[in-house]
Motif scaffolding. Structure first.
Motif, PDB file in Angstrom:
ATOM      1  N   VAL A  21       1.024  -1.166   0.180  1.00  0.00           N
ATOM      2  CA  VAL A  21      -0.054   0.255  -0.283  1.00  0.00           C
ATOM      3  C   VAL A  21       1.379   1.512  -0.013  1.00  0.00           C
TER       4      VAL A  21
ATOM      5  N   ASP B 281      -0.231   7.415   1.296  1.00  0.00           N
ATOM      6  CA  ASP B 281      -1.790   7.559   0.581  1.00  0.00           C
ATOM      7  C   ASP B 281      -2.468   6.509   2.014  1.00  0.00           C
TER       8      ASP B 281
ATOM      9  N   ALA C 202      -5.490   5.238   1.799  1.00  0.00           N
ATOM     10  CA  ALA C 202      -5.550   3.712   1.522  1.00  0.00           C
ATOM     11  C   ALA C 202      -5.922   2.798   2.464  1.00  0.00           C
TER      12      ALA C 202
END
Length: 169
Positions: free
Chosen positions: A145, A149, A152
């Motif tokens: 990931v 972000d 997210a």
């Protein structure tokens, strides 16, 4: 309470925890954190009143004001570090507790990989490392990931946080 740990050698782990707290509280969730620190770190300023209380032999010292309180407990020299379940049991209930460190716990984890590194160190050997995060590409047996972000990462943490009090390995 649900718990989730961010682990790895990266110094920016605490900054990532801070960003996740901002993201999750912005969603209306109640969030607490526990940061694993070295035994060499003293949490008080030497010479302060409460430091003197501890040095005199007090087992617990609480500092308190209208805006916050903190409880410090001295552990006997031969005592093992409290397990995560014990620490979580002392906290007020919240939606999630983010753990900064605690790589030996059985809680689900995201490994924070330094940008200069392209290979995850913990994920290959710890089944509780469910993802890695970094500024660049990383070779790992789990999803990556992007470190930048926040949304997210917060979604991933909330989807995989372990309910209850995880016990040590």
């Amino acid at each position: 309470m649900r718990a989730f740990s961010l682990v790895g050698e990266r110094r920016e782990k605490s900054e990532l925890v801070r960003r996740l707290v901002v993201e999750l509280t912005g969603r209306g969730l109640r969030v607490s954190t526990i940061k694993r620190v070295s035994d060499a770190l003293d949490l008080e300023r030497p010479g302060s009143g409460t430091w003197k209380h501890r040095a005199a032999g007090a087992e617990e010292v609480m500092i308190a004001s209208a805006s916050r309180f903190a409880l410090l407990r001295e552990m006997p020299k031969d005592t093992r570090e409290p397990d995560l379940g014990t620490l979580l049991a002392r906290m007020a209930p919240v939606d999630i507790v983010l753990l900064d460190g605690f790589r030996r716990s059985c809680s689900p984890k995201v490994e924070v990989v330094p940008s200069r590194q392209s290979l995850a160190q913990l994920a290959p050997n710890d089944p509780m490392v469910l993802a890695v995060t970094s500024e660049g590409p990383v070779t790992a047996p789990v999803p990556c990931v992007p470190l930048s972000d926040n949304r997210a990462l917060a979604d991933f943490v909330m989807a995989h946080a372990m309910p209850g009090d995880p016990q040590p390995e």
